[in-house]
Design a protein around this motif. Structure first.
Motif, PDB file in Angstrom:
ATOM      1  N   ALA A 110       3.675   2.776 -10.429  1.00 23.10           N
ATOM      2  CA  ALA A 110       4.599   2.680  -9.227  1.00 23.10           C
ATOM      3  C   ALA A 110       4.857   1.165  -8.731  1.00 23.10           C
ATOM      4  CB  ALA A 110       3.792   3.413  -8.018  1.00 23.10           C
ATOM      5  N   ALA A 111       4.010   0.306  -8.867  1.00 23.19           N
ATOM      6  CA  ALA A 111       4.180  -1.055  -8.443  1.00 23.19           C
ATOM      7  C   ALA A 111       5.232  -1.801  -9.633  1.00 23.19           C
ATOM      8  CB  ALA A 111       2.705  -1.915  -8.870  1.00 23.19           C
ATOM      9  N   ILE A 112       5.199  -1.279 -10.798  1.00 27.14           N
ATOM     10  CA  ILE A 112       6.206  -1.621 -11.926  1.00 27.14           C
ATOM     11  C   ILE A 112       7.558  -1.290 -11.409  1.00 27.14           C
ATOM     12  CG2 ILE A 112       6.737  -1.502 -14.358  1.00 27.14           C
ATOM     13  CD1 ILE A 112       3.825  -1.774 -14.916  1.00 27.14           C
ATOM     14  N   ALA A 113       7.429   0.191 -11.175  1.00 26.07           N
ATOM     15  CA  ALA A 113       8.916   0.873 -10.905  1.00 26.07           C
ATOM     16  C   ALA A 113       9.570   0.442  -9.742  1.00 26.07           C
ATOM     17  CB  ALA A 113       8.603   2.345 -11.094  1.00 26.07           C
ATOM     18  N   PHE A 114       8.916   0.272  -8.508  1.00 23.03           N
ATOM     19  CA  PHE A 114       9.282  -0.014  -7.349  1.00 23.03           C
ATOM     20  C   PHE A 114       9.242  -1.343  -6.605  1.00 23.03           C
ATOM     21  CE2 PHE A 114       8.130   4.609  -7.373  1.00 23.03           C
ATOM     22  CZ  PHE A 114       9.184   5.117  -7.340  1.00 23.03           C
ATOM     23  N   PHE A 115       8.495  -2.030  -7.214  1.00 24.25           N
ATOM     24  CA  PHE A 115       8.050  -3.627  -6.812  1.00 24.25           C
ATOM     25  C   PHE A 115       8.219  -4.608  -7.635  1.00 24.25           C
ATOM     26  CE2 PHE A 115       5.577  -0.310  -4.057  1.00 24.25           C
ATOM     27  CZ  PHE A 115       6.288  -0.835  -3.001  1.00 24.25           C
TER      28      PHE A 115
END
Length: 131
Positions: free
Chosen positions: A4-9
């Protein structure tokens, strides 16, 4: 969480991908062993839940996951070296934004595996096998 950190942030693994995976695997083993230890120490589900929350919050706070450890007082930084979360944060930092190579992953991996071994041994020792 890192997906999620890679995809969204926009978090990127700037260092060794293998090192990142090794730190993640060692952290997962330590977390599982810590869970076994908490379960072995708790006598009731309520007591176990309270113990787990307290121990996790202290470990995460002192380990630098909430506030960068360099902002903490010197004595807390020294104490933090005995917290598994500190080693996980250091390893993940090294493999992501710090962009360090595989050699920087080994100290955190070995520390986390050491904690996992110690937690497992304590859990086996404290487990009530008669119940």
């Amino acid at each position: 969480i890192f997906a999620a950190a890679i995809a969204f942030f926009g978090v990127r693994i700037e260092g060794s991908v293998f090192g990142f995976a090794a730190v993640g695997a060692a952290f997962a083993l330590m977390t599982a062993a810590f869970g076994m230890l908490i379960a072995a120490l708790g006598r009731t589900p309520e007591a176990t839940r309270g113990l787990a929350i307290l121990a996790t919050l202290v470990m995460v706070m002192l380990g630098g996951a909430w506030v960068p450890s360099f902002l903490l007082p010197e004595w807390v930084q020294t104490l933090a070296m005995a917290m598994p979360a500190r080693w996980a944060v250091d390893g993940l930092d090294a493999m992501t934004w710090r962009g360090l190579g595989l050699e920087a992953a080994w100290p955190p991996v070995l520390a986390l595996l050491g904690f996992a071994l110690a937690f497992t041994a304590l859990a086996v020792w404290r487990f009530d096998w008669e119940e």
